[in-house]
Design a protein around this motif. Structure first.
Motif, PDB file in Angstrom:
ATOM      1  N   LYS A 178       0.838  -1.202   0.000  1.00  0.00           N
ATOM      2  CA  LYS A 178       0.000   0.000   0.000  1.00  0.00           C
ATOM      3  C   LYS A 178       0.875   1.254   0.000  1.00  0.00           C
ATOM      4  CE  LYS A 178      -4.107  -1.889   2.309  1.00  0.00           C
ATOM      5  NZ  LYS A 178      -4.924  -1.868   3.558  1.00  0.00           N
ATOM      6  N   ALA A 179       1.983   1.181   0.711  1.00  0.00           N
ATOM      7  CA  ALA A 179       2.891   2.337   0.793  1.00  0.00           C
ATOM      8  C   ALA A 179       3.509   2.653  -0.562  1.00  0.00           C
ATOM      9  CB  ALA A 179       3.981   2.074   1.833  1.00  0.00           C
ATOM     10  N   ILE A 180       3.948   1.639  -1.309  1.00  0.00           N
ATOM     11  CA  ILE A 180       4.545   1.929  -2.609  1.00  0.00           C
ATOM     12  C   ILE A 180       3.485   2.379  -3.607  1.00  0.00           C
ATOM     13  CG2 ILE A 180       6.521   0.387  -2.226  1.00  0.00           C
ATOM     14  CD1 ILE A 180       5.201  -1.496  -4.365  1.00  0.00           C
ATOM     15  N   ALA A 181       2.245   1.882  -3.441  1.00  0.00           N
ATOM     16  CA  ALA A 181       1.152   2.356  -4.295  1.00  0.00           C
ATOM     17  C   ALA A 181       0.915   3.843  -4.065  1.00  0.00           C
ATOM     18  CB  ALA A 181      -0.121   1.561  -4.016  1.00  0.00           C
ATOM     19  N   LYS A 182       0.969   4.247  -2.812  1.00  0.00           N
ATOM     20  CA  LYS A 182       0.768   5.663  -2.485  1.00  0.00           C
ATOM     21  C   LYS A 182       1.875   6.518  -3.073  1.00  0.00           C
ATOM     22  CE  LYS A 182      -0.267   8.800   1.348  1.00  0.00           C
ATOM     23  NZ  LYS A 182      -0.416   8.945   2.823  1.00  0.00           N
ATOM     24  N   VAL A 183       3.096   6.028  -3.027  1.00  0.00           N
ATOM     25  CA  VAL A 183       4.225   6.749  -3.626  1.00  0.00           C
ATOM     26  C   VAL A 183       3.949   6.996  -5.109  1.00  0.00           C
ATOM     27  CG1 VAL A 183       6.627   6.526  -4.371  1.00  0.00           C
ATOM     28  CG2 VAL A 183       6.010   6.033  -2.011  1.00  0.00           C
ATOM     29  N   ALA A 184       3.529   5.949  -5.814  1.00  0.00           N
ATOM     30  CA  ALA A 184       3.293   6.063  -7.253  1.00  0.00           C
ATOM     31  C   ALA A 184       2.151   7.022  -7.563  1.00  0.00           C
ATOM     32  CB  ALA A 184       3.009   4.687  -7.840  1.00  0.00           C
ATOM     33  N   ARG A 185       1.157   7.048  -6.702  1.00  0.00           N
ATOM     34  CA  ARG A 185       0.012   7.950  -6.900  1.00  0.00           C
ATOM     35  C   ARG A 185       0.396   9.397  -6.588  1.00  0.00           C
ATOM     36  NH1 ARG A 185      -4.562   8.412  -9.539  1.00  0.00           N
ATOM     37  NH2 ARG A 185      -5.301   6.332  -8.922  1.00  0.00           N
TER      38      ARG A 185
END
Length: 399
Positions: free
Chosen positions: A370-377
């Motif tokens: 979830k953390a890396i998804a947030k980074v990408a967003r």
């Protein structure tokens, strides 16, 4: 329906994973849509309860979008008020290129559940035999692992300098190639299959490579890509980048006609361009967006534009990776990417114009993913690749 489907809609990812395991843990009705994303499992009776009529084993051979009619192979006419094109993709076959011997028995492609069933039977019949996998992408990597788990002697062949080149960097690929080699998968890069030898039963017996090598084979699996199924609609809808051009609500250039999934080329709001995405996550979400748009149009209402964050994942052996965002710009690896490591947790960030635009993580926890998804967003600014390398997952956790 354009494709010849004999069972209610199901989710394909299982076919290259647990469906092929020796114990065969994945079987219908276990992976009807949309259980893979945590949604409701839609069994055949669900459609009947909702007033949805399923026409299985029905092939559409003609579509007249302006007359709003579809014609089946048996001549049946289906009239529509609104049409959603979700025909997906078809595998690219070596027979399409006239490769010698490519029509031999025991040469497999994986797209439908029937393909998986035939491959399962061949694995049982050729126990402890030799398998050659042609292709180093999704299918190549996942099926090489599945075949190895079935104790076959596996060789994977692909022309690129490393596996999964459309997404992986050389550093990412180095880990997976090393890990697969440690699992007993033989990898041959930089060449292609140019012919197949047959035995007296018409089964494949060897694979002839362009570099002159000949590999013994009891089973061959080919995974060299797919093509969106748009032929029925050629000349009737606008196309772009190999797909049917849509807006952010998946409306095509023809009134009351929508397209979703593999066949749709749509505006990628996050990056300000248009793209076509072949992945189950987008297939689910684009279909949901299209249906919401159809219902909103009927009610005279509006909905938000599609704002998709690219997402890809894979599972093989005891590995599991996720990727979010865009794989453009400079890259840096963080964590432990030694193929022999017991933890094998590592990742990569993509950095462009001072911002982190993409993130990849192997063996992440749900929270870390979830953390890396947030980074990408969010696309946060970063001082340097060196900072990202040092902070690793810590950079993502503070966003």
């Amino acid at each position: 329906m354009y494709r010849y489907v004999q069972v209610a809609p199901y989710e394909r990812p299982a076919l290259s994973k647990a469906y092929l395991f020796p114990e065969g843990t994945a079987r219908l009705p276990g992976f009807h849509v949309c259980v893979g994303s945590g949604g409701e499992r839609l069994l055949p009776e669900w459609y009947k309860e909702k007033g949805i009529e399923l026409f299985l084993s029905t092939e559409i051979v003609k579509a007249d979008l302006f007359a709003k009619s579809l014609t089946s192979a048996t001549g049946e006419i289906f009239k529509f008020d609104v049409l959603l094109i979700a025909t997906g993709s078809a595998v690219i076959r070596l027979t399409d290129f006239g490769v010698q011997g490519a029509d031999a028995k025991n040469i497999f492609y994986l797209r439908e559940i029937d393909d998986a069933d035939k491959l399962v039977e061949a694995i049982k019949a050729k126990k402890n035999g030799k398998a050659v996998v042609v292709g180093g992408g999704y299918i190549g990597l996942e099926l090489s692992a599945a075949l190895r788990i079935n104790n076959l002697d596996v060789t994977m062949v692909y022309p690129e300098p490393w596996c999964m080149p459309r997404l992986f960097t050389a550093d990412i690929a180095k880990f997976y190639e090393g890990y697969y080699a440690n699992k007993g998968v033989n990898i041959i890069k930089g060449t292609v299959a140019v012919g197949f030898g047959l035995n007296d039963n018409g089964e494949v017996k060897d694979v002839q490579l362009k570099d002159g090598r000949v590999l013994e084979a009891d089973i061959v699996v080919v995974g060299v890509g797919g093509r969106p199924l748009t032929t029925l609609f050629k000349g009737q809808v606008q196309e772009e980048k190999g797909g049917i051009k849509t807006d952010a609500f998946f409306k095509t250039s023809v009134p009351d006609v929508y397209a979703a999934g593999d066949v749709a080329t749509f505006p990628m709001k996050l990056y300000g361009d248009v793209r076509r995405v072949e992945h189950v996550d987008h297939a689910r979400k684009s279909a949901e967006q299209a249906v919401k748009a159809i219902k909103a149009s009927e009610a005279g209402k509006s909905i938000e534009e599609y704002d998709y964050l690219p997402y890809f994942y894979s599972r093989s052996f005891d590995l599991s990776w996720q990727f979010y965002g865009d794989n453009v710009g400079e890259t840096v690896v963080f964590g432990d990417n030694d193929p022999a490591s017991s933890s094998h947790k590592f990742g990569t960030y993509w950095m462009k114009d001072g911002k982190v635009v993409g993130a990849f993580l192997e063996s992440g926890t749900p929270e870390e993913n979830k953390a890396i998804a947030k980074v990408a967003r969010v696309q946060p600014a970063a001082e340097s690749l060196d900072q990202l390398s040092k902070e690793g997952l810590g950079f993502a956790s503070k966003i």
